[in-house]
Design an enzyme around this catalytic site. Structure first.
Site, PDB file in Angstrom:
ATOM      1  N   GLU A 176      -8.413  18.478  -8.486  1.00  0.00           N
ATOM      2  CA  GLU A 176      -8.819  17.246  -7.813  1.00  0.00           C
ATOM      3  C   GLU A 176     -10.116  17.550  -7.063  1.00  0.00           C
ATOM      4  O   GLU A 176     -10.188  18.490  -6.279  1.00  0.00           O
ATOM      5  CB  GLU A 176      -7.744  16.804  -6.818  1.00  0.00           C
ATOM      6  CG  GLU A 176      -8.168  15.585  -6.027  1.00  0.00           C
ATOM      7  CD  GLU A 176      -7.269  15.307  -4.832  1.00  0.00           C
ATOM      8  OE1 GLU A 176      -7.330  14.181  -4.326  1.00  0.00           O
ATOM      9  OE2 GLU A 176      -6.522  16.209  -4.391  1.00  0.00           O
ATOM     10  N   ASP A 179      -4.478  20.332  -5.952  1.00  0.00           N
ATOM     11  CA  ASP A 179      -4.716  19.339  -4.908  1.00  0.00           C
ATOM     12  C   ASP A 179      -5.896  19.773  -4.023  1.00  0.00           C
ATOM     13  O   ASP A 179      -5.982  20.932  -3.636  1.00  0.00           O
ATOM     14  CB  ASP A 179      -3.440  19.198  -4.065  1.00  0.00           C
ATOM     15  CG  ASP A 179      -3.522  18.085  -3.053  1.00  0.00           C
ATOM     16  OD1 ASP A 179      -3.729  16.930  -3.465  1.00  0.00           O
ATOM     17  OD2 ASP A 179      -3.366  18.377  -1.852  1.00  0.00           O
TER      18      ASP A 179
END
Length: 196
Positions: A176, A141
């Protein structure tokens, strides 16, 4: 391949506010249930990767040790008593912790300034891809936001890769990232990227 959103203990329904990286949230069953899921997926030729939310945690994470900190209700700030986890977070002059993008319920983790925290994250990264769990990798993330400098970011993700790929070279590291990721995709950090 199945990419699971965060499965670790947390207080929200989205689970991006991790409370304990070492335990599957009861909402999803248990560590044993996750182990069984991996085994059943493997029988069917399906890989499963986990969501690694290592830039920030949740405001009720065990590292925000309520015995080591106290909340000053007038300021809305947490003040240090003697928590061993104090350096795991960025602290502002008013005694409050820095939140990721200003969100109070997402305390930003201080990987860049705390080697003990680095070691914890590397241990977590390795644990869930190792027996008995054997997840097939990680989706990271907001991976480019880890730390505050690009030098640290690259150094940390190279260490993370070594920890994860040290278990098995076929473990996936998918980050990401919103921009140009060429510098992370040189074969020593991330395997690939995804947008939000």
């Amino acid at each position: 391949l199945i990419y699971l959103n965060p499965i670790f203990e947390a207080y929200s329904n989205h689970k991006y506010d991790t409370g304990n990286y070492m335990k599957v949230d009861d909402m999803f069953g248990s560590d044993a249930a996750f182990e069984m899921l991996i085994k059943e997926a493997e029988k069917r030729g399906i890989d499963i990767i986990l969501d690694g939310v290592f830039n920030h945690c949740g405001a009720f994470h065990k590292w925000l040790d309520r015995e080591g900190f106290y909340k000053d209700t007038k300021k809305g700030a947490y003040q240090e008593k003697k928590s061993p986890y104090h350096d795991y977070f960025y602290w502002k002059e008013d005694g409050s912790y820095e939140g990721w993008w200003g969100y109070e319920n997402h305390p930003k983790l201080n990987e860049e300034g705390c080697k003990e925290l680095n070691n914890e994250i590397l241990k977590i990264g390795k644990k869930w891809v190792s027996p008995p769990f054997n997840a097939d990798g990680w989706r990271l993330d907001v991976a480019a936001d880890l730390g505050k400098s690009s030098e640290f970011n690259h150094k940390f993700w190279a260490e993370f890769r070594n920890a994860v790929k040290g278990v098995s070279s076929d473990k996936l590291i998918l980050a990401e990232h919103y921009g140009d990721a060429v510098s992370w995709l040189q074969g020593n950090e991330w395997d690939s990227i995804m947008n939000y």
